[in-house]
Design a protein around this motif. Structure first.
Motif, PDB file in Angstrom:
ATOM      1  N   PRO A  39       5.496  -3.984  -4.381  1.00  0.00           N
ATOM      2  CA  PRO A  39       4.688  -4.772  -5.326  1.00  0.00           C
ATOM      3  C   PRO A  39       3.338  -4.109  -5.575  1.00  0.00           C
ATOM      4  O   PRO A  39       2.797  -3.424  -4.700  1.00  0.00           O
ATOM      5  CB  PRO A  39       4.541  -6.118  -4.619  1.00  0.00           C
ATOM      6  N   GLN A  40       2.792  -4.303  -6.768  1.00  0.00           N
ATOM      7  CA  GLN A  40       1.510  -3.696  -7.143  1.00  0.00           C
ATOM      8  C   GLN A  40       0.380  -4.583  -6.609  1.00  0.00           C
ATOM      9  O   GLN A  40      -0.201  -5.390  -7.317  1.00  0.00           O
ATOM     10  CB  GLN A  40       1.398  -3.536  -8.655  1.00  0.00           C
ATOM     11  N   THR A  41       0.105  -4.404  -5.329  1.00  0.00           N
ATOM     12  CA  THR A  41      -0.934  -5.188  -4.668  1.00  0.00           C
ATOM     13  C   THR A  41      -1.581  -4.355  -3.579  1.00  0.00           C
ATOM     14  O   THR A  41      -0.945  -3.469  -3.008  1.00  0.00           O
ATOM     15  CB  THR A  41      -0.349  -6.479  -4.058  1.00  0.00           C
ATOM     16  N   ASP A  42      -2.846  -4.622  -3.334  1.00  0.00           N
ATOM     17  CA  ASP A  42      -3.564  -3.929  -2.263  1.00  0.00           C
ATOM     18  C   ASP A  42      -3.739  -4.808  -1.024  1.00  0.00           C
ATOM     19  O   ASP A  42      -4.383  -4.404  -0.062  1.00  0.00           O
ATOM     20  CB  ASP A  42      -4.953  -3.493  -2.760  1.00  0.00           C
ATOM     21  N   GLU A  43      -3.157  -5.994  -1.047  1.00  0.00           N
ATOM     22  CA  GLU A  43      -3.320  -6.920   0.075  1.00  0.00           C
ATOM     23  C   GLU A  43      -2.650  -6.402   1.331  1.00  0.00           C
ATOM     24  O   GLU A  43      -3.112  -6.634   2.441  1.00  0.00           O
ATOM     25  CB  GLU A  43      -2.761  -8.292  -0.296  1.00  0.00           C
ATOM     26  N   CYS A  52       7.810   3.593  -3.827  1.00  0.00           N
ATOM     27  CA  CYS A  52       8.858   2.647  -4.228  1.00  0.00           C
ATOM     28  C   CYS A  52       8.360   1.726  -5.331  1.00  0.00           C
ATOM     29  O   CYS A  52       8.726   0.564  -5.401  1.00  0.00           O
ATOM     30  CB  CYS A  52       9.320   1.846  -3.010  1.00  0.00           C
ATOM     31  N   TYR A  53       7.458   2.231  -6.178  1.00  0.00           N
ATOM     32  CA  TYR A  53       6.978   1.403  -7.287  1.00  0.00           C
ATOM     33  C   TYR A  53       7.497   1.968  -8.600  1.00  0.00           C
ATOM     34  O   TYR A  53       7.336   3.174  -8.846  1.00  0.00           O
ATOM     35  CB  TYR A  53       5.447   1.358  -7.311  1.00  0.00           C
ATOM     36  N   PRO A  54       8.129   1.182  -9.465  1.00  0.00           N
ATOM     37  CA  PRO A  54       8.359  -0.255  -9.279  1.00  0.00           C
ATOM     38  C   PRO A  54       9.571  -0.583  -8.413  1.00  0.00           C
ATOM     39  O   PRO A  54       9.751  -1.734  -8.013  1.00  0.00           O
ATOM     40  CB  PRO A  54       8.574  -0.741 -10.703  1.00  0.00           C
ATOM     41  N   SER A  55      10.450   0.414  -8.151  1.00  0.00           N
ATOM     42  CA  SER A  55      11.630   0.119  -7.341  1.00  0.00           C
ATOM     43  C   SER A  55      12.169   1.407  -6.743  1.00  0.00           C
ATOM     44  O   SER A  55      11.805   2.514  -7.155  1.00  0.00           O
ATOM     45  CB  SER A  55      12.717  -0.562  -8.190  1.00  0.00           C
ATOM     46  N   ILE A 106       0.230  -2.979   2.680  1.00  0.00           N
ATOM     47  CA  ILE A 106       1.109  -1.852   2.331  1.00  0.00           C
ATOM     48  C   ILE A 106       2.526  -2.304   2.636  1.00  0.00           C
ATOM     49  O   ILE A 106       3.065  -2.054   3.717  1.00  0.00           O
ATOM     50  CB  ILE A 106       0.731  -0.594   3.129  1.00  0.00           C
ATOM     51  N   ALA A 107       3.123  -3.000   1.679  1.00  0.00           N
ATOM     52  CA  ALA A 107       4.402  -3.655   1.920  1.00  0.00           C
ATOM     53  C   ALA A 107       5.445  -3.192   0.920  1.00  0.00           C
ATOM     54  O   ALA A 107       5.141  -2.885  -0.238  1.00  0.00           O
ATOM     55  CB  ALA A 107       4.245  -5.171   1.843  1.00  0.00           C
ATOM     56  N   MET A 108       6.686  -3.132   1.370  1.00  0.00           N
ATOM     57  CA  MET A 108       7.828  -2.822   0.514  1.00  0.00           C
ATOM     58  C   MET A 108       8.920  -3.849   0.795  1.00  0.00           C
ATOM     59  O   MET A 108       9.361  -4.005   1.934  1.00  0.00           O
ATOM     60  CB  MET A 108       8.353  -1.420   0.789  1.00  0.00           C
ATOM     61  N   PHE A 109       9.329  -4.568  -0.243  1.00  0.00           N
ATOM     62  CA  PHE A 109      10.319  -5.618  -0.096  1.00  0.00           C
ATOM     63  C   PHE A 109      11.731  -5.050  -0.226  1.00  0.00           C
ATOM     64  O   PHE A 109      11.993  -4.197  -1.078  1.00  0.00           O
ATOM     65  CB  PHE A 109      10.108  -6.705  -1.142  1.00  0.00           C
ATOM     66  N   ILE A 110      12.622  -5.501   0.634  1.00  0.00           N
ATOM     67  CA  ILE A 110      14.056  -5.213   0.502  1.00  0.00           C
ATOM     68  C   ILE A 110      14.653  -6.398  -0.239  1.00  0.00           C
ATOM     69  O   ILE A 110      14.590  -7.546   0.235  1.00  0.00           O
ATOM     70  CB  ILE A 110      14.697  -4.992   1.873  1.00  0.00           C
TER      71      ILE A 110
END
Length: 243
Positions: free
Chosen positions: A187-191, A164-167, A193-197
Motif C-alpha cells: 500500500p502507498q503509505t508511510d505508516e 511490490c507497488y502496486p502489486s 513498511i508493510a506488504m499485504f498478501i
C-alpha cells in the motif's frame, strides 16, 4: 608335651589364619549384599517417583527423575525397568518443550478500533533478514481482524522496502512442499513498511499443521529475500472466525 599334643597345636595354629580370612570374606560379602539391597531400595523409591510423573504425563519431570536414577543406581533392576522406557519418555518431553517454545513465539493483541475490537496474531521470522544492505533486521508476519478493514495478512519490515507497488507475487513454501505463488501488494503509505498478501484466508489455512512457512518477497534494493517463520505454535482459537 607329647608329640600328639604338638601336632594338634600345630594344626590349630595353621587353621586360625584360614578362619580369620573366611570371616573377613563373609563380612565383605554380607556388606556388599547389604549395599546392593540398599541401592535397590533407593532405586525402587526413585522408580516410584518416575512412574508417578509418567502417570501424570509430566514428561520433563519423568525424564529428570530417570536421569538421576540411571546415574546413581545404574546396575539395579529398577534402573533396567526405567531404562526400557527412557527413549519414549525423552521423546515426549522433547516434544512438549518444543510445543511450548513455538507457542511462545506468537504474540496476540486485542484493542479497541473502528467502533469494535481489533484482534491480531504476530510472529517474528526465525532469522533476521538483510533487505537493503544495512544489516539483518527483523521481519514480522501479522494476521489482523479489524472491525472496519476486515481480515488481512501482511509482512512488516524494520528497514528497507518491498518492491511490490502496486502489486507483485510472492512465493510461499510450507515445510518441504512445493512453493506456491500468491498475490501481494504494497500500500502507498508511510505508516509502516508493510506488504499485504491478498488471499489472507488461503495463507491462514496453509499454516494449519505446518512447522515452517517460508515467504520469498521482492525488495527495492533488488532481487528477493526469504523470511522463514516457525508457525507450529499458533493458537488458532485466538483468532475467532478465521478457521
Amino acid at each position: 608335651m607329647t608329640s600328639r599334643t604338638l601336632l594338634a597345636t600345630a594344626l590349630l595354629s595353621a587353621l586360625l589364619p584360614l578362619t580369620g580370612c573366611q570371616d573377613r570374606e563373609a563380612q565383605a560379602a554380607a556388606q556388599a549384599q547389604a549395599q546392593a539391597a540398599a541401592a535397590e531400595q533407593a532405586a525402587e523409591a526413585a522408580e516410584r517417583d518416575f512412574e508417578a510423573a509418567v502417570a501424570a504425563e509430566n514428561w520433563p519431570l519423568a525424564k529428570a527423575q530417570a536421569d538421576v536414577l540411571l546415574a546413581r543406581h545404574p546396575g539395579t533392576d529398577a534402573a533396567d525397568r526405567v531404562r526400557a522406557q527412557f527413549d519414549a519418555v525423552k521423546a515426549k518431553g522433547d516434544a512438549e518443550r518444543e510445543t511450548a517454545r513455538t507457542a511462545a513465539l506468537w504474540s496476540y493483541d486485542t484493542r479497541p478500533a473502528g467502533g469494535g475490537q481489533q484482534v491480531s496474531a504476530m510472529l517474528y521470522a526465525r532469522d533476521a533478514v538483510d533487505v537493503d544492505g544495512s544489516g539483518a533486521k527483523r521481519v514480522r508476519l501479522i494476521f489482523r481482524d479489524h472491525p472496519e478493514w476486515g481480515r488481512s495478512s501482511y509482512l512488516v519490515l524494520d528497514a528497507g522496502d518491498f518492491d511490490c507497488y502496486p502489486s507483485c507475487r510472492v512465493r510461499v513454501r510450507v515445510d518441504d512442499g512445493e512453493p506456491r505463488r500468491m498475490a501481494a501488494n504494497r500500500p502507498q503509505t508511510d505508516e509502516a513498511i508493510a506488504m499485504f498478501i491478498d488471499d489472507e484466508r488461503a495463507l491462514w489455512r496453509l499454516l494449519d499443521g505446518a512447522t515452517t512457512v517460508a515467504i520469498e518477497f521482492p525488495v527495492k534494493a533488488g532481487g528477493t529475500r526469504t523470511a522463514v517463520f516457525e508457525v507450529a505454535g499458533l493458537d488458532r482459537a485466538r483468532m475467532p472466525g478465521w478457521n
